[in-house]
Design an enzyme around this catalytic site. Structure first.
Site, PDB file in Angstrom:
ATOM      1  N   GLU A   4       0.811  -1.226   0.000  1.00 36.06           N
ATOM      2  CA  GLU A   4       0.000   0.000   0.000  1.00 36.06           C
ATOM      3  C   GLU A   4       0.839   1.269   0.000  1.00 36.06           C
ATOM      4  OE1 GLU A   4      -2.848  -0.040   3.172  1.00 36.06           O
ATOM      5  OE2 GLU A   4      -4.219  -1.262   2.004  1.00 36.06           O
ATOM      6  N   GLU A  17      -6.947  -7.501  -0.304  1.00 34.30           N
ATOM      7  CA  GLU A  17      -7.492  -7.353   1.053  1.00 34.30           C
ATOM      8  C   GLU A  17      -8.958  -6.963   0.985  1.00 34.30           C
ATOM      9  OE1 GLU A  17      -5.338  -4.797   3.733  1.00 34.30           O
ATOM     10  OE2 GLU A  17      -3.408  -5.692   3.215  1.00 34.30           O
TER      11      GLU A  17
END
Ligand code: GAL
Length: 851
Positions: free
Chosen positions: A186, A255
């Site tokens: 991320e 995710e």
């Protein structure tokens, strides 16, 4: 239609069959194209789930992996936790909960694939985002940017892990289970803060990863500029809108947050399974072919592994497998049905791109039709208010608001995300008092012994410095605790004392919590704590000083180091000031910040290794209660049986606990969550966010703390606590997590069980929806039916009641069908129960118990 099945004696045969079919075979060749990950030349629809190996024990891993497989997962995704593996630079740990190779091999043995997210930055609500603290002290280092010292360390660890996997032949290219690896995590969410160096860094990370020749694809999540051939993937509560940065890459969701994490001081988040299933179905509907639940099993932040600050010890995450490894129902079961439904569509899904048509406002049909006559369809109602009846290919379909129906043959609905066929299980915690070892059966409390933790400086390695020091730079996170001590002279004629000895001690800290002691005594309200949204602490403590020497001892503590955000590693903690004495009456202030302070890293009890319980200094006379800074110890027998065990710390304040020398984590039952904003029946319709569905308001964020069974012996276990603020250890109890009631509530409008899909089509007969109950624990049978109603029953599991319409025969029919069996299935139909109210859609609700 009624089915009884699987009585006790049939189970071994079934287990044997499962074992035979679990044979492992892995592909040698993993590639991808714009539709899917391609394994040995075959595009695949894959369902994945995260299990972080250090958040459970090796003894739990096989069961967790098997339950993941049974729930329909193809892949287990895990981060690699650098600070766990290299706590001291160049000193590695791959033992016990950190035995990564063993974990990966167990996944392989179960016949599942692995997605290995090496990071090595992981976030994950894990201490310091997974970076070892020593990294911070490498000369010239800047983390997560184009910085030579950092890149050297990141590369060294990544190479270490890749080499280790290669040596064990664990990449799919070598016949192992690893089909994907991740580099960074991320970074795209925060890279703008790092300026132009961010781009260079991410290019370097990509080149470095690719140079390791793992033979399987690499991904970067939330990185829209991920360089080819690295696949950029999506994280979030929904990812159906996501498109990868090249038409040659598949749409991957790394995710899908199955719930959310819990901070100390927060209410408990949960995510209704109807919404989670909706998000998953939408993703596959709109071209996704790889989806991962973060988390499938969340587990426990043992020791001081939780990040933060303020991440709680439980990392349950409302995941399909709960913190203890038990099935969370109906979440696990409903998703299992969903996975089967999606797999029924796999061939059509991977063969082609979909055609999308609107069936009206908020109504969308997506069809995957192949030249060879395969056809799968998804019908979605993305409206949040009203159910709809739609016409699709000449047939009519009922679509509840915020739901997706799956039609593996473009005609019959096998699954709808809002219609739950799965059982619900209401767990119960059986409280048991801490049964102390037989040789100490004296008066209550006498089985406890204690050692006081001294206030202030007592260790030989204490040191003095002018001014106030930042905590993490000082402790290097060797301990949560740092003492700031000052001896200061107060003249009798000092302005502060002219109106008596009262003054106010003002302390400002970057966090995360502190306790103040004046002249060796806990200063009344002398504690302050930050929160997960603002770690900073400011306290104004009324104190009584004496003329002459006064000591001020401030115990500052961290509660998990920051794990997220640009430059999060530099957030800092501790009492950086100012620290002032404020006159109560004349308003004058004496600033102590620049005086000479004495510092002690850690506690005396840590130095003496009290957590092991083996010291000779434990005192067994008159147990002090409600006193700050005290170590407690007792010996106890394990609760009987195999149910997972928790310790209920109600009655204690804040601290850390060890069982047989193993830290079960920080406990903090006195950190109470907000009083408002909770609901037990959150409306799943509409976009979910982490604070939408909360429970447990006004209660301790966490009072139960998991003790893995494998850490317990049947007797003679040692429990040691370090209590900071004061508590009564004799109130501590065990809680064993058990299955309470088993419920199911299925309507005539539900699809029939997904398992009947093929049989129904081949026999051509149209069977209806069914209620299927199955005891979750092996060797248990359904022992009683607490409630059964066919008609219009209301309420949920534990609170069912008959509606206006109900069949008089329901209870006896259900009893006959189910009692004494491990599982039973009953048709939700008037054929079984007669018709108590014509023209009304009826449902069957059952609450049963197993023993
Ligand atoms: C993501 C991150 C995960 C985890 C999650 C929240 O942003 O990649 O590691 O922290 O948020 O649980």
């Amino acid at each position: 239609m009624i089915r009884r099945s699987r009585r006790r004696e049939e189970i071994p045969v079934i287990l044997l069959c499962l074992a035979v079919f679990a044979a492992v075979s892995f592909a040698a060749n993993v590639t991808y194209d714009h539709r899917a990950v391609v394994i040995d030349g075959k595009r695949r629809v894959l369902v994945s789930g995260s299990i972080h190996y250090p958040r459970s024990t090796p003894e739990m891993w096989p069961d967790l992996i098997q339950k993941s497989k049974d729930g329909g997962l193809d892949v287990i995704e895990t981060y690699v936790f650098w600070n766990g593996h290299e706590p001291v630079r160049n000193q590695y740990n791959f033992e016990g909960r950190y035995d990564l190779v063993k974990f990966v091999k167990l996944v392989a043995e179960a016949g599942l694939y692995v997605h290995l997210r090496i990071g090595p930055y992981v976030c994950a609500e894990w201490n310091y985002g997974g970076f070892p603290l020593w990294l911070h002290f490498v000369p010239g280092i800047e983390l997560r940017t184009d910085n030579e010292p950092f890149k050297a360390e990141m590369q060294r660890f990544t190479v270490k892990i890749v080499d280790m996997m290669k040596q064990e032949r664990l990449f799919a290219s070598q016949g192992g289970p690893i089909i994907l690896s991740q580099i960074e995590n991320e970074y795209g969410n925060i890279d703008s803060a790092y300026g132009p160096a961010a781009k260079t860094y991410i290019k370097w990370a990509a080149t470095m990863a690719l140079s390791l020749n793992t033979g399987v694809p690499w991904v970067m999540c939330q990185q829209s500029d991920a360089p080819d051939p690295i696949i950029n993937t999506c994280n979030g509560f929904y990812c159906d809108n996501f498109t990868p940065n090249s038409n040659n890459k598949p749409k991957i969701w790394t995710e899908n947050w199955s719930g959310w994490f819990l901070p100390f001081g927060g209410p408990v988040p949960y995510r209704p399974v109807e919404d989670l299933a909706f998000a998953v179905a939408r993703f596959y509907q709109r071209g996704g072919t790889f989806q991962n639940y973060y988390m499938y099993h969340g587990g426990t932040n043992f020791g001081r592994s939780s990040g933060g600050p303020f991440i709680a010890t439980s990392y349950d995450y409302d995941a399909p497998l709960d913190e203890y490894g038990l099935l969370r129902q109906p979440k696990w079961g409903h998703l299992k049905d969903l996975h089967k439904a999606i797999k029924l569509c796999e061939k059509a899904l991977v063969a082609t791109d979909p055609t999308v048509t609107s069936l009206g406002p908020n109504l969308e049909a997506t069809v995957y039709r192949t030249g060879s006559g395969l056809c799968a369809a998804f019908l979605a109602n993305i409206g949040t208010q009203s159910d709809a009846t739609v016409n699709f290919s000449g047939n009519s379909y009922h679509l509840p608001a915020w739901s997706v129906s799956i039609l593996p043959d473009c005609k019959n609905v096998v699954f709808n995300t809002a219609k739950i066929n799965s059982v619900t299980v209401v767990p119960s915690f059986m409280r048991q008092s801490l049964k102390v070892a037989a040789d100490s059966s004296d008066a209550i409390g006498s089985a406890w012994s204690y050692i006081n933790e001294p206030v202030g400086i007592t260790k030989g390695d204490a040191f003095s410095k002018v001014g106030l020091l930042e905590q993490i730079n000082t402790t290097a996170d060797k301990s949560d605790y740092l003492w700031y001590s000052l001896s200061t002279d107060i003249k009798a004629d000092n302005a502060f004392l002219e109106d008596g000895s009262q003054t106010v001690l003002h302390v400002q800290s970057l966090g995360h919590a502190l306790h103040a002691f004046i002249n060796g005594k806990f200063a009344g309200d002398g504690s302050g704590k930050g929160s997960s949204s603002n770690a900073k602490v400011t306290v104004d403590i009324p104190v009584t000083l004496v003329p002459g020497k006064n000591t001020i001892d401030l115990l500052s503590l961290t509660v998990g180091l920051q794990n997220y955000g640009a430059f999060y590693d530099k957030t800092g903690a501790g009492i950086t000031g100012p620290v002032q004495l404020k006159g109560l009456h004349n308003g004058s202030t004496n600033d102590l910040s620049s005086q000479q302070w004495t510092y002690q890293v850690g506690l005396k009890g840590e130095e003496l290794n009290l957590p092991s319980g083996s010291s000779s200094q434990w005192i067994s006379q008159t147990l002090p209660k409600k006193q700050p800074l005290i170590w407690y110890k007792t010996t106890f027998d394990a609760p009987t049986g195999n149910d997972p065990v928790a310790i209920d710390f109600t009655g204690m304040g804040k601290g850390e606990a060890w069982v047989n020398g193993q830290s079960i984590g920080r406990y903090w039952p006195t950190y109470i969550s907000q009083t408002g904003g909770c609901t037990d029946s959150c409306n799943y319709r509409g976009g979910y966010s982490s604070n939408k569905c909360l429970k447990n308001c006004g209660k301790p964020s966490q009072s139960l703390y998991h003790v893995p069974r494998s850490w317990l012996k049947s007797s003679g276990n040692i429990l040691v606590l370090f209590e900071e603020t004061g508590g009564d250890p004799t109130q501590i109890a065990f809680a064993a997590k058990q299955t309470g009631s088993l419920c199911s509530h299925v309507s005539q409008s539900h699809p029939l069980p997904v398992d009947m899909w093929s049989s129904d089509r081949t026999t051509g007969k149209k069977s209806g929806p069914m209620v299927s109950l199955e005891c979750p624990v092996p060797n248990q049978v359904i022992s009683s039916i607490k409630f059964a109603s066919f008609g219009t029953p209301r309420g949920g599991c534990g609170s069912f009641s008959h509606g206006r319409c109900s069949s008089t025969k329901a209870l006896s029919i259900v009893q006959k069908a189910c009692i004494g069996s491990k599982s039973c299935s009953i048709g939700v139909s008037t054929d079984t129960f007669g018709d108590p109210c014509r023209g009304v859609t009826k449902s069957l609700a059952i609450e049963a118990s197993c023993t």
